[in-house]
Design a protein around this motif. Structure first.
Motif, PDB file in Angstrom:
ATOM      1  N   THR A 339      87.340 -10.787  74.808  1.00 39.98           N
ATOM      2  CA  THR A 339      87.152 -11.776  73.753  1.00 39.98           C
ATOM      3  C   THR A 339      86.046 -12.760  74.099  1.00 39.98           C
ATOM      4  O   THR A 339      85.324 -13.243  73.227  1.00 39.98           O
ATOM      5  CB  THR A 339      88.476 -12.532  73.518  1.00 39.98           C
ATOM      6  OG1 THR A 339      89.506 -11.582  73.255  1.00 39.98           O
ATOM      7  CG2 THR A 339      88.371 -13.483  72.349  1.00 39.98           C
ATOM      8  N   ASP A 372      89.257  -9.163  66.748  1.00 43.00           N
ATOM      9  CA  ASP A 372      89.993  -8.210  65.934  1.00 43.00           C
ATOM     10  C   ASP A 372      89.143  -7.781  64.738  1.00 43.00           C
ATOM     11  O   ASP A 372      88.663  -8.614  63.974  1.00 43.00           O
ATOM     12  CB  ASP A 372      91.298  -8.856  65.453  1.00 43.00           C
ATOM     13  CG  ASP A 372      92.214  -7.869  64.756  1.00 43.00           C
ATOM     14  OD1 ASP A 372      92.028  -6.653  64.949  1.00 43.00           O
ATOM     15  OD2 ASP A 372      93.120  -8.320  64.029  1.00 43.00           O
ATOM     16  N   ARG A 410      96.996  -6.219  64.479  1.00 42.77           N
ATOM     17  CA  ARG A 410      97.723  -7.487  64.401  1.00 42.77           C
ATOM     18  C   ARG A 410      99.007  -7.333  63.567  1.00 42.77           C
ATOM     19  O   ARG A 410      99.096  -6.489  62.685  1.00 42.77           O
ATOM     20  CB  ARG A 410      96.847  -8.560  63.765  1.00 42.77           C
ATOM     21  CG  ARG A 410      96.476  -8.256  62.319  1.00 42.77           C
ATOM     22  CD  ARG A 410      95.722  -9.378  61.638  1.00 42.77           C
ATOM     23  NE  ARG A 410      94.410  -9.605  62.213  1.00 42.77           N
ATOM     24  CZ  ARG A 410      93.536 -10.488  61.705  1.00 42.77           C
ATOM     25  NH1 ARG A 410      93.850 -11.200  60.624  1.00 42.77           N
ATOM     26  NH2 ARG A 410      92.360 -10.645  62.266  1.00 42.77           N
ATOM     27  N   THR A 453      96.221  -6.644  68.951  1.00 42.23           N
ATOM     28  CA  THR A 453      95.269  -7.714  68.684  1.00 42.23           C
ATOM     29  C   THR A 453      96.054  -8.918  68.192  1.00 42.23           C
ATOM     30  O   THR A 453      97.125  -8.776  67.598  1.00 42.23           O
ATOM     31  CB  THR A 453      94.235  -7.297  67.632  1.00 42.23           C
ATOM     32  OG1 THR A 453      94.906  -6.921  66.421  1.00 42.23           O
ATOM     33  CG2 THR A 453      93.399  -6.124  68.133  1.00 42.23           C
ATOM     34  N   SER A 476      91.775 -11.592  69.273  1.00 39.95           N
ATOM     35  CA  SER A 476      91.537 -10.811  70.483  1.00 39.95           C
ATOM     36  C   SER A 476      91.239  -9.366  70.123  1.00 39.95           C
ATOM     37  O   SER A 476      91.463  -8.929  68.993  1.00 39.95           O
ATOM     38  CB  SER A 476      92.760 -10.874  71.402  1.00 39.95           C
ATOM     39  OG  SER A 476      93.844 -10.173  70.812  1.00 39.95           O
ATOM     40  N   THR A 477      90.776  -8.596  71.107  1.00 37.58           N
ATOM     41  CA  THR A 477      90.454  -7.181  70.894  1.00 37.58           C
ATOM     42  C   THR A 477      91.549  -6.261  71.419  1.00 37.58           C
ATOM     43  O   THR A 477      91.440  -5.044  71.265  1.00 37.58           O
ATOM     44  CB  THR A 477      89.145  -6.815  71.608  1.00 37.58           C
ATOM     45  OG1 THR A 477      89.321  -6.974  73.028  1.00 37.58           O
ATOM     46  CG2 THR A 477      88.001  -7.682  71.149  1.00 37.58           C
TER      47      THR A 477
END
Length: 851
Positions: A339, A372, A410, A453, A476-477
């Motif tokens: 991130t 994300d 997510r 994510t 986030s990834t």
């Protein structure tokens, strides 16, 4: 004569492929053996012989970066993971290059090679001696005499050149062998472990999950899931101009970051995900941190992430993830990075990613994600429609983390399975408490740790490009502050490769295939208009993947054909695109583009001149590619790409006319902008002698200089054709072909005329247009070159020989020696009042000068 296209299937695994083109090679009929006369191949690559099946024989040399000293520096060791099922591979997508570094197994099988018998001849070497497979007289496996302990010339072994001196009945005193373990070409005779075919290794899972043209293949051997990707993305726009600042903030009154125009490049990238994972007891930021020792630079990694913004940290100063590098691969082949950026700043907070949380690094490369990639209002990687069962369902698989765990999207609802049982750990993952929870593919979410994510509130810090204290949304990834897997508990992984070079298997050691593979994913050719392809293949009779189909004419849909037509039009100087009625015809053998020429003589003459400037097919191809507004937009979905094979022919019925700038005066159009000493912009047709403007010194630092009365100023001239240089940062500079610009590795000693500047060449632009601050020009690259017709001819000549900044780009009114001469002579002329007399006598009274 050979075709360079072998008589067997080939696989494009590197990602080049075989291209057929007949060529004649001359080989001595009566070669003479001379032990004292040898040509070393330790630093000589490319073709050293030809094979009977149409391929080429290459030396073991792997390239200038790898001096050949032994097995570990040979092409077979370093490039073996790209050899296809027949032992060959290609090194180009534009010219014939299919070749062998090892014995060609398919050719040997076709020629009837049998254990216990002498190998058949498989080709000829460039010095005229024959080439055989790995078996010598009486079926002896040929090895060098240094290995067998034999004597060159008397023992059945090979000399240092790989040859054998003896009478074997073939009519030659000497012949070469391609040594190696003998195999008939059948998989069941190759000692290989069984591949995994269940769970994430099943063909159905891979075919359902992997999407788009960015993933070329995926398969499991017995230890790793291997994914080969080029990172192409169908929706990627190569700029950051759509990046909003966090809500409620502006920068200099502007609510959007301007960003940097960047380049996207499809680069072959193979990643390895371990199938046998041992997790660490807890998910904390210090997991594996001792491994990030800076001994590897994969992806730019120089060690662990160092946190720079305490407002979004967990109290740690460093995290167990690579600094400035990837942590996984998304299902479309794009790498997902940490991130944070490589400075430890959160990428969304410093406005470095686009609306899909992607960007391309400075200087170009593959697009990759720093957040994300979720969106419902525009196309990113996934959205609400990808949730099987609606918003209350468990999120879909969106990627593969480098430590071997899956990445899910997510959560959209607190009613979704596993939302809070348990909460995600510091690594960004969890196992569900409910033992029966499974995802849409049937994978158990209780026994399998996985990442998600996340979306969370963040606060603009002192280093962020937004007002300190303002809250915004970050994401986030997947892996957030650490990997959960114990990286050293597996034999190797992409995560371990990105942490250290001291432990674990190498890429070559992990990248192997198993016999009898039945479940894997391979991108294949798809019908026109279809952007995604997910295909599961039946049982394979070989030990490798089937070939990726080369480009077919039907792979190019209407949109792609029009993109090619418009790019070609811009390359030929049509400033508003291809004229109505222009056509592009694509066949398997050629691409024919036909323009309807305008009746305007000046425009037609310019296009004629442009066509004549393409001195080679490569020059024309480069010019067209440079004008593509969407990189790879016309690449075949089957893996091939168009290649220009002939120079253009242009017939113009109008009588050519002389361009308005034929005098060769180096000038800009009236609309070009300079920056005044007070920082305000001014058009050149409003500039006056005595004005002070921002300029660059010879060392690249900014200053101000006075406009001289030797400056040209002709606002009445119409129809001048200018070269338009577009930089990688999106700046456009229109100037006549003979105008100079600084180029090269450092500013500003090397100058080139605009007509000689090429795409990719380095020019210099001003970062700050204020000479009041200590500032310098910075290097950028020419991304596109076009032509445009504009009014006016202006050239500001500065009194002290500095280089005017025009449209934010450093320029020079003349060659370097004349600029230096002017820096000495102009102040003297102006001090003595002789400027007008000098210009009329030596430069011509017919020109229009600045008042």
């Amino acid at each position: 004569m050979i075709s360079h296209c072998p008589n067997h299937p080939t696989a494009s695994l590197n990602p080049n492929y075989a291209i057929g083109s007949s060529r004649t090679y001359t080989i001595p009929v009566n070669p003479r053996y001379n032990a004292a006369q040898q040509t070393s191949l330790t630093a000589l690559g490319a073709i050293v012989g030809v094979a009977y099946d149409g391929g080429m024989i290459y030396s073991p040399f792997a390239g200038p970066s790898y001096p050949l000293t032994g097995w570990t520096t040979s092409a077979a060791y370093l490039e073996g993971n790209t050899f296809d099922q027949c032992g060959g591979h290609s090194s180009s997508t534009t010219s014939p290059s299919y070749h062998y570094h090892v014995a060609p197994s398919c050719l040997l099988k076709q020629l009837g090679m049998t254990a216990g018998q002498h190998s058949p001849q498989i080709g000829w070497m460039a010095d005229g001696f024959p080439l055989y497979g790995p078996l010598g007289p009486n079926g002896v496996v040929m090895q060098t005499c240094t290995v067998t302990g034999g004597t060159v010339g008397t023992s059945v072994c090979l000399d240092a050149c790989g040859g054998y001196l003896a009478d074997t009945g073939d009519g030659f005193a000497y012949r070469y062998y391609m040594p190696g373990t003998f195999n008939s070409g059948q998989c069941n005779e190759m000692p290989a472990p069984a591949p995994r075919t269940t769970g994430i290794c099943s063909g159905s899972f891979l075919a359902n999950v992997l999407k788009g043209r960015g993933v070329k293949y995926a398969y499991c051997n017995d230890k790793w899931l291997v994914i080969g990707a080029t990172g192409e993305s169908g929706h990627w726009t190569p700029n950051l101009n759509d990046v909003p600042n966090p809500p409620g903030t502006t920068v200099g009154g502007v609510g959007y970051c301007t960003g940097e125009l960047t380049m996207t490049v499809g680069i072959a990238r193979t990643t390895f995900f371990p199938l046998d994972i041992v997790d660490l007891p807890t998910g904390v930021s210090t997991n594996n941190i001792h491994l990030f020792d800076g001994s590897t630079t994969i992806g730019g990694n120089t060690g662990p992430i160092t946190n720079r913004d305490s407002s979004k940290s967990i109290g740690a100063t460093a995290y167990g993830l690579p600094n400035g590098a990837g942590v996984g691969t998304m299902v479309n082949g794009i790498a997902n990075w940490v991130t944070q950026n490589d400075q430890g700043e959160w990428s969304e907070g410093v406005c470095e990613v686009d609306s899909c949380n992607q960007h391309v690094g400075q200087g170009g490369g593959q697009p990759h994600a720093h957040g994300d990639m979720f969106a419902d209002t525009h196309t990113c990687l996934y959205g609400t429609s990808n949730y099987s069962g609606g918003v209350n369902a468990h999120p879909p698989v969106i990627g593969f983390a480098n430590d071997g765990h899956l990445i899910y999207g997510r959560y959209l609802s607190n009613s979704a399975p596993g939302f809070a049982a348990p909460l995600l750990d510091q690594c960004g993952g969890h196992k569900h408490d409910v033992t029966t929870d499974v995802d849409e593919h049937g994978l158990n979410l209780h026994t399998n740790y996985h990442y998600h994510t996340q979306v969370f509130d963040a606060v603009c810090g002192a280093s962020d490009r937004c007002t300190s204290g303002v809250r915004y949304t970050a994401s986030s990834t997947g892996p957030l502050f650490c990997y959960r897997a114990n990286l050293t508990a597996s034999e190797g992984s992409a995560a371990l490769l990105g942490a250290t070079s001291r432990y674990g298997a190498t890429q070559t050691q992990m990248n192997y295939r198993c016999c009898g593979m039945t479940d894997y994913y391979m991108l294949n050719g798809v019908p026109a208009g279809v952007s995604d392809a997910s295909t599961t293949f039946a049982a394979s009779s070989t030990c490798t993947l089937p070939a990726i189909a080369n480009g077919n004419p039907e792979d190019f849909d209407t949109t792609e054909r029009n993109a090619l037509l418009q790019a070609a039009a811009r390359a030929f100087g049509f400033t508003t695109g291809a004229p109505p009625g222009s056509t592009v015809t694509i066949t398997a053998a050629s691409v024919n583009i036909q323009f309807v020429f305008p009746t305007d003589q000046s425009t037609a003459a310019t296009i004629q001149s442009t066509a004549n400037s393409f001195t080679s097919p490569a020059a024309l191809q480069s010019a067209i590619v440079a004008q593509l507004t969407t990189p790879l937009a016309i690449e075949s979905t089957g893996g091939g790409s168009l290649a220009v094979t002939s120079t253009p022919t242009v017939a113009v019925s109008q009588t050519p006319v002389v361009d308005a700038d034929a005098s060769g005066d180096p000038c800009f159009p009236s609309e070009a902008l300079v920056t005044m000493a007070d920082g305000t912009p001014r058009r050149l047709d409003a500039l006056r002698a005595g004005d002070a403007i921002v300029a660059s010194r010879a060392d690249g630092t900014l200053t101000t200089d006075t406009v001289s009365t030797l400056s040209l100023a002709d606002a009445d001239t119409q129809g001048t054709t200018f070269v338009v240089l577009t930089t990688a940062s999106g700046r456009n500079l229109a100037l006549t072909p003979t105008h100079h610009v600084p180029v090269g590795a450092a500013c500003c000693a090397d100058l080139k005329q605009a007509k000689d500047v090429a795409v990719g060449e380095t020019v210099y632009e001003a970062v700050s247009l204020s000479a009041a601050v200590s500032a310098s020009v910075r290097a950028t690259q020419v991304a596109k070159i076009g032509r445009a017709t504009k009014p006016g001819l202006h050239s500001p000549v500065l009194s002290h020989g500095t280089m005017p900044i025009v449209n934010s780009v450093a320029t020079s009114f003349d060659a370097l020696h004349n600029v230096r001469l002017a820096s000495y002579g102009l102040p003297l002329l102006e001090a003595t009042g002789l400027t007008a007399t000098f210009r009329d006598a030596f430069l011509g009274a017919h020109r229009k000068y600045m008042a």
